[in-house]
Design a protein around this motif. Structure first.
Motif, mmCIF file in Angstrom:
data_model
loop_
_atom_site.group_PDB
_atom_site.id
_atom_site.type_symbol
_atom_site.label_atom_id
_atom_site.label_comp_id
_atom_site.label_asym_id
_atom_site.label_seq_id
_atom_site.Cartn_x
_atom_site.Cartn_y
_atom_site.Cartn_z
ATOM 1 N N ALA A 237 58.580 87.461 53.722
ATOM 2 C CA ALA A 237 57.922 86.203 53.366
ATOM 3 C C ALA A 237 57.759 86.084 51.855
ATOM 4 N N GLU A 238 57.406 87.180 51.206
ATOM 5 C CA GLU A 238 57.232 87.157 49.759
ATOM 6 C C GLU A 238 58.567 86.906 49.050
ATOM 7 N N ALA A 239 59.631 87.528 49.548
ATOM 8 C CA ALA A 239 60.963 87.312 48.964
ATOM 9 C C ALA A 239 61.404 85.859 49.134
ATOM 10 N N GLU A 240 61.139 85.297 50.300
ATOM 11 C CA GLU A 240 61.487 83.895 50.538
ATOM 12 C C GLU A 240 60.664 82.964 49.658
ATOM 13 N N LEU A 241 59.410 83.280 49.457
ATOM 14 C CA LEU A 241 58.569 82.478 48.574
ATOM 15 C C LEU A 241 59.160 82.455 47.168
ATOM 16 N N HIS A 242 59.543 83.612 46.664
ATOM 17 C CA HIS A 242 60.133 83.688 45.318
ATOM 18 C C HIS A 242 61.466 82.942 45.265
ATOM 19 N N ARG A 243 62.247 83.054 46.329
ATOM 20 C CA ARG A 243 63.540 82.367 46.378
ATOM 21 C C ARG A 243 63.338 80.857 46.338
ATOM 22 N N TRP A 244 62.404 80.358 47.140
ATOM 23 C CA TRP A 244 62.146 78.916 47.172
ATOM 24 C C TRP A 244 61.539 78.412 45.869
ATOM 25 N N ARG A 245 60.733 79.232 45.224
ATOM 26 C CA ARG A 245 60.160 78.815 43.935
ATOM 27 C C ARG A 245 61.254 78.577 42.894
ATOM 28 N N GLY A 246 62.343 79.309 43.011
ATOM 29 C CA GLY A 246 63.461 79.160 42.074
ATOM 30 C C GLY A 246 64.494 78.136 42.502
ATOM 31 N N LEU B 196 63.628 70.268 49.690
ATOM 32 C CA LEU B 196 62.504 70.803 50.478
ATOM 33 C C LEU B 196 61.724 71.903 49.752
ATOM 34 N N ARG B 197 62.012 72.111 48.487
ATOM 35 C CA ARG B 197 61.406 73.206 47.728
ATOM 36 C C ARG B 197 59.884 73.227 47.833
ATOM 37 N N ASP B 198 59.228 72.139 47.493
ATOM 38 C CA ASP B 198 57.759 72.124 47.473
ATOM 39 C C ASP B 198 57.164 72.394 48.847
ATOM 40 N N GLN B 199 57.764 71.843 49.872
ATOM 41 C CA GLN B 199 57.279 72.058 51.235
ATOM 42 C C GLN B 199 57.420 73.523 51.621
ATOM 43 N N ARG B 200 58.579 74.110 51.348
ATOM 44 C CA ARG B 200 58.810 75.516 51.709
ATOM 45 C C ARG B 200 57.929 76.456 50.887
ATOM 46 N N VAL B 201 57.760 76.160 49.620
ATOM 47 C CA VAL B 201 56.883 76.992 48.781
ATOM 48 C C VAL B 201 55.473 76.991 49.350
ATOM 49 N N GLU C 243 54.558 76.372 52.479
ATOM 50 C CA GLU C 243 54.544 77.083 53.765
ATOM 51 C C GLU C 243 54.580 78.595 53.567
ATOM 52 N N TYR C 244 55.478 79.050 52.697
ATOM 53 C CA TYR C 244 55.575 80.499 52.486
ATOM 54 C C TYR C 244 54.357 81.054 51.763
ATOM 55 N N ALA C 245 53.755 80.286 50.882
ATOM 56 C CA ALA C 245 52.540 80.754 50.203
ATOM 57 C C ALA C 245 51.422 80.988 51.216
ATOM 58 N N VAL C 246 51.281 80.073 52.167
ATOM 59 C CA VAL C 246 50.268 80.236 53.221
ATOM 60 C C VAL C 246 50.586 81.467 54.069
#
Length: 87
Positions: A39-48, A53-58, A60-63
Motif C-alpha cells: 500500500a505504501e509503495a502504491e501510494l508513492h507511485r500514485w503521488r508521482g 485518477l491520481r488524486d482519488q488514488r492518493v 484512497e491509498y493514504a487512508v
C-alpha cells in the motif's frame, strides 16, 4: 530483514526490534507488513503519477496506509502483553 518488515520499521523506527521479532514468529503479522509495504509503495507511485485518477488514488491509498499502520501498532501492543499466571 524481510523487505516488508523493513517498510514497517521505516514507519516506526523506535519499534524496529519488536517488528522484526514479531515478523519472524507471526505469519499474520508478516502478511500485515506485506500489505502495508504494498500500500505504501502504491501510494508513492500514485503521488508521482499524472493520471487523471491520481488524486482519488492518493487519497484512497493514504487512508489504507494509515489503517494498516494502526493495525501494526495494535498487533505490536498486543504482542508485548504478557499475562501473569493466576494464583
Amino acid at each position: 530483514m524481510d523487505e516488508d518488515a523493513l517498510a514497517a520499521c521505516c514507519r516506526f523506527p523506535t519499534r524496529a526490534g519488536a517488528i522484526v521479532e514479531l515478523s519472524v514468529r507471526d505469519e499474520e503479522f508478516r502478511d500485515l507488513c506485506a500489505d502495508f509495504a504494498t500500500a505504501e509503495a502504491e501510494l508513492h507511485r500514485w503521488r508521482g503519477s499524472n493520471h487523471v485518477l491520481r488524486d482519488q488514488r492518493v487519497s484512497e491509498y493514504a487512508v489504507l496506509v494509515e489503517a494498516l499502520a494502526g493495525e501494526i501498532v495494535s498487533m505490536l501492543e498486543n504482542a508485548s502483553v504478557v499475562p501473569f499466571p493466576r494464583r
